[in-house]
Design a protein around this motif. Sequence first.
Motif, mmCIF file in Angstrom:
data_model
loop_
_atom_site.group_PDB
_atom_site.id
_atom_site.type_symbol
_atom_site.label_atom_id
_atom_site.label_comp_id
_atom_site.label_asym_id
_atom_site.label_seq_id
_atom_site.Cartn_x
_atom_site.Cartn_y
_atom_site.Cartn_z
ATOM 1 N N MET A 65 42.303 47.283 38.186
ATOM 2 C CA MET A 65 42.980 46.304 39.196
ATOM 3 C C MET A 65 42.361 46.603 40.651
ATOM 4 O O MET A 65 42.668 45.717 41.314
ATOM 5 C CB MET A 65 44.453 46.910 39.393
ATOM 6 N N THR A 66 41.234 47.639 40.848
ATOM 7 C CA THR A 66 40.548 47.512 41.770
ATOM 8 C C THR A 66 39.268 46.571 41.845
ATOM 9 O O THR A 66 38.444 47.280 41.199
ATOM 10 C CB THR A 66 40.198 49.044 42.186
ATOM 11 N N LEU A 67 39.300 45.609 42.359
ATOM 12 C CA LEU A 67 38.140 44.763 42.275
ATOM 13 C C LEU A 67 37.293 44.928 43.558
ATOM 14 O O LEU A 67 36.109 44.847 43.393
ATOM 15 C CB LEU A 67 38.718 43.094 42.336
ATOM 16 N N PHE A 68 37.900 45.306 44.736
ATOM 17 C CA PHE A 68 37.292 45.611 45.661
ATOM 18 C C PHE A 68 37.693 46.989 46.359
ATOM 19 O O PHE A 68 39.079 47.259 46.320
ATOM 20 C CB PHE A 68 37.309 44.688 46.946
ATOM 21 N N GLU A 69 37.089 47.895 46.800
ATOM 22 C CA GLU A 69 37.850 49.130 47.520
ATOM 23 C C GLU A 69 38.410 48.839 48.972
ATOM 24 O O GLU A 69 39.421 49.423 48.909
ATOM 25 C CB GLU A 69 36.519 50.057 47.948
ATOM 26 N N ASP A 70 37.935 47.809 49.684
ATOM 27 C CA ASP A 70 38.704 47.286 50.690
ATOM 28 C C ASP A 70 40.022 46.807 50.294
ATOM 29 O O ASP A 70 40.235 45.670 49.603
ATOM 30 C CB ASP A 70 38.123 46.373 51.622
ATOM 31 N N PRO A 71 41.456 47.366 50.557
ATOM 32 C CA PRO A 71 42.427 46.901 49.976
ATOM 33 C C PRO A 71 42.669 45.332 50.442
ATOM 34 O O PRO A 71 43.616 44.752 49.655
ATOM 35 C CB PRO A 71 43.475 47.662 50.717
ATOM 36 N N ALA A 72 42.619 44.913 51.703
ATOM 37 C CA ALA A 72 42.720 43.419 51.843
ATOM 38 C C ALA A 72 42.164 42.471 50.887
ATOM 39 O O ALA A 72 42.760 41.766 50.586
ATOM 40 C CB ALA A 72 42.294 43.309 53.516
ATOM 41 N N TYR A 73 40.922 42.454 50.825
ATOM 42 C CA TYR A 73 40.088 41.927 49.997
ATOM 43 C C TYR A 73 40.647 42.053 48.440
ATOM 44 O O TYR A 73 40.542 41.261 47.668
ATOM 45 C CB TYR A 73 38.659 41.804 49.928
ATOM 46 N N ASN A 74 40.848 43.404 48.043
ATOM 47 C CA ASN A 74 41.350 43.505 46.943
ATOM 48 C C ASN A 74 42.771 42.791 46.491
ATOM 49 O O ASN A 74 42.653 41.954 45.475
ATOM 50 C CB ASN A 74 41.577 44.945 46.660
ATOM 51 N N PHE A 75 43.557 42.809 47.409
ATOM 52 C CA PHE A 75 44.658 42.337 47.145
ATOM 53 C C PHE A 75 44.616 40.824 47.105
ATOM 54 O O PHE A 75 45.235 40.010 46.301
ATOM 55 C CB PHE A 75 45.846 42.373 48.455
ATOM 56 N N SER A 76 43.635 40.179 48.043
ATOM 57 C CA SER A 76 43.691 38.520 48.059
ATOM 58 C C SER A 76 42.993 38.304 46.822
ATOM 59 O O SER A 76 43.341 37.120 45.934
ATOM 60 C CB SER A 76 42.787 38.150 49.097
ATOM 61 N N ALA A 77 42.071 38.964 46.187
ATOM 62 C CA ALA A 77 41.498 38.639 44.908
ATOM 63 C C ALA A 77 42.297 38.841 43.821
ATOM 64 O O ALA A 77 42.412 37.964 42.891
ATOM 65 C CB ALA A 77 40.178 39.610 44.639
ATOM 66 N N LEU A 78 43.153 39.770 43.657
ATOM 67 C CA LEU A 78 44.067 39.880 42.605
ATOM 68 C C LEU A 78 45.185 38.668 42.832
ATOM 69 O O LEU A 78 45.495 38.310 41.632
ATOM 70 C CB LEU A 78 45.001 41.376 42.754
ATOM 71 N N MET A 79 45.564 38.035 43.745
ATOM 72 C CA MET A 79 46.321 36.962 43.818
ATOM 73 C C MET A 79 45.642 35.925 43.189
ATOM 74 O O MET A 79 46.165 34.994 42.326
ATOM 75 C CB MET A 79 46.561 36.646 45.250
ATOM 76 N N ALA A 80 44.240 35.596 43.317
ATOM 77 C CA ALA A 80 43.589 34.424 43.001
ATOM 78 C C ALA A 80 43.516 34.759 41.265
ATOM 79 O O ALA A 80 43.889 33.974 40.472
ATOM 80 C CB ALA A 80 42.065 34.459 43.294
ATOM 81 N N LEU A 81 43.367 36.015 41.055
ATOM 82 C CA LEU A 81 43.168 36.139 39.496
ATOM 83 C C LEU A 81 44.598 36.225 38.646
ATOM 84 O O LEU A 81 44.647 35.622 37.661
ATOM 85 C CB LEU A 81 42.723 38.006 39.316
ATOM 86 N N GLY A 82 45.626 36.302 39.650
ATOM 87 C CA GLY A 82 46.966 36.281 38.910
ATOM 88 C C GLY A 82 47.289 34.908 38.792
ATOM 89 O O GLY A 82 48.034 34.603 37.847
ATOM 90 N N GLY A 83 46.613 33.862 39.481
ATOM 91 C CA GLY A 83 46.922 32.616 39.410
ATOM 92 C C GLY A 83 46.463 31.828 37.881
ATOM 93 O O GLY A 83 46.820 30.707 37.656
ATOM 94 N N ALA A 84 45.521 32.681 37.157
ATOM 95 C CA ALA A 84 44.907 32.428 35.809
ATOM 96 C C ALA A 84 46.002 31.610 34.907
ATOM 97 O O ALA A 84 45.727 30.824 34.087
ATOM 98 C CB ALA A 84 43.853 33.128 35.548
ATOM 99 N N GLY A 85 47.135 32.405 34.875
ATOM 100 C CA GLY A 85 48.141 32.243 33.863
ATOM 101 C C GLY A 85 48.522 30.806 34.017
ATOM 102 O O GLY A 85 49.376 30.199 33.109
ATOM 103 N N ALA A 86 48.796 30.346 35.392
ATOM 104 C CA ALA A 86 49.481 29.064 35.650
ATOM 105 C C ALA A 86 48.250 28.013 35.738
ATOM 106 O O ALA A 86 48.676 26.661 36.284
ATOM 107 C CB ALA A 86 50.030 29.292 37.160
#
Length: 471
Positions: A65-86
């Motif tokens: 779940m850690t795509l980036f060490e920086d939490p700001a960018y990591n959270f944003s990228a996780l949001m993008a990844l989560g959109g794949a299901g829709a």
Amino acid sequence: MTDVSDGSGGGTRRPTRRAALAGLVGGAGAVLAAGCTPTGAAPAAAPSPSGTASAPAGGAAPGAMTLFEDPAYNFSALMALGGAGAGAAETGEVLTAVNAVDRAGLSAQSYVTAFKKLGDQLMAAPEGGGADDQTTRWRALRAAQYYAQALFFVLGSDDPGSEERLYRAGRRAWDRFCDLCDPAPVKAAVPYGRTPLPVWFFRPEGAGGRRPTVILTNGSDGQNVDMWTYGVRAALERGWNALVYDGPGQGQLLFVDRVVFTPAWEKVVRPLVDWLVARPDVDTGRIALTGLSMAGDLAPRAAAFEDRLAAVVAMPGCLTPWLGFPPEVRAIYTPDKKETNTVWTKEVVPELSAADAAALRKRFEPFSVQAMLDARRGRTFTDFHTPARRVQALDITDVVRRIKMPALVLDYEAEQFYPGQARRMFDKLTSPKEYVKLTAATGAQLHCSPMAPQQHCEVVFDWLEETLPGR
């Protein structure tokens, strides 16, 4: 897994430079820590309900779940990844962009470049031949996602002045997707003050008669593609209509029309309800309102004054958005405008890193047109007092008791933006109510469950269908 149960303003003390800068010099992730949006940032140390720093939350996104060490960018990228299901992202595309950012070295510029490139590629014809309408449609939705990713960090890039152009690129992608839906959503401009609200009214395929309808309210920096992921698709699959709109401080009204947030969100929702009740395909007794991220404050505010709503959902519950800003930022504010702005411009701004300055510009632009315009010129705004007061005006602590309709309050394990506020909202509600906490046991932790939006929608729509059964 879910846990289910039924049933502050600014101070007057002038902060010292040391106090004002505490916590602001550790990277943009800390400044963005209390973001008001699903495409915002997660902090390295989340504020506790009391406003003091709590233990580091890095464990809330472990391992893969850690795509980036920086939490700001990591959270944003996780949001993008989560959109794949829709269908609002493709896993391989997101991870390819992540790899490109890593190769270039993580920065606002590399993030914007990688995700904008993806958006541009998807809006062009695919390699090897043309695309049919379905391919074009879904490519456009994914492009809207990637442009939104770039948009969030563009103020920290080498070209902050491209913010409006980048917003318009994402809007074109969204509109292309909508135009190719079957049936295509009804587009309209609903009267609101001097600036109409753009709306997209989605209806189920082959729908006839009056249908239950959900009004989907976005947060502080989310884009329309987020509403598809967090409601439209789920609504259509269940035979519901879904209304998506840009309100003050959001989308077109912010980036083009330059209209900032208003605390009187009932004045935004009322004309939307007027528009819906005039339609022959809306069941006027089953109109629900949801609010994602900071709209977990806006939607309950509207529900407190709009009795035609049959149900309201806060995702998460938020009473005081001002508490979503780091305490060191809140400490800068005093009732005296001149004093506050002197501290801000003379003591705080000169000490900010470039990344932190860009993060603060992003955080405050939905509350100040001048702050937005300054940010697009690569400058930090000089009037801190005015937008800070506007954020404080969003407090609904003394309003939620007015809500009469059933309410669902969501919360999230390791909620990093509004910790503790969902439970406090639930406790203050006097209408029929339910509290649900999404947890790490099924990967649904963190603000708005970025890695589990399908679970998120299942909880919301199961409750809506139980609460507003067909007649």
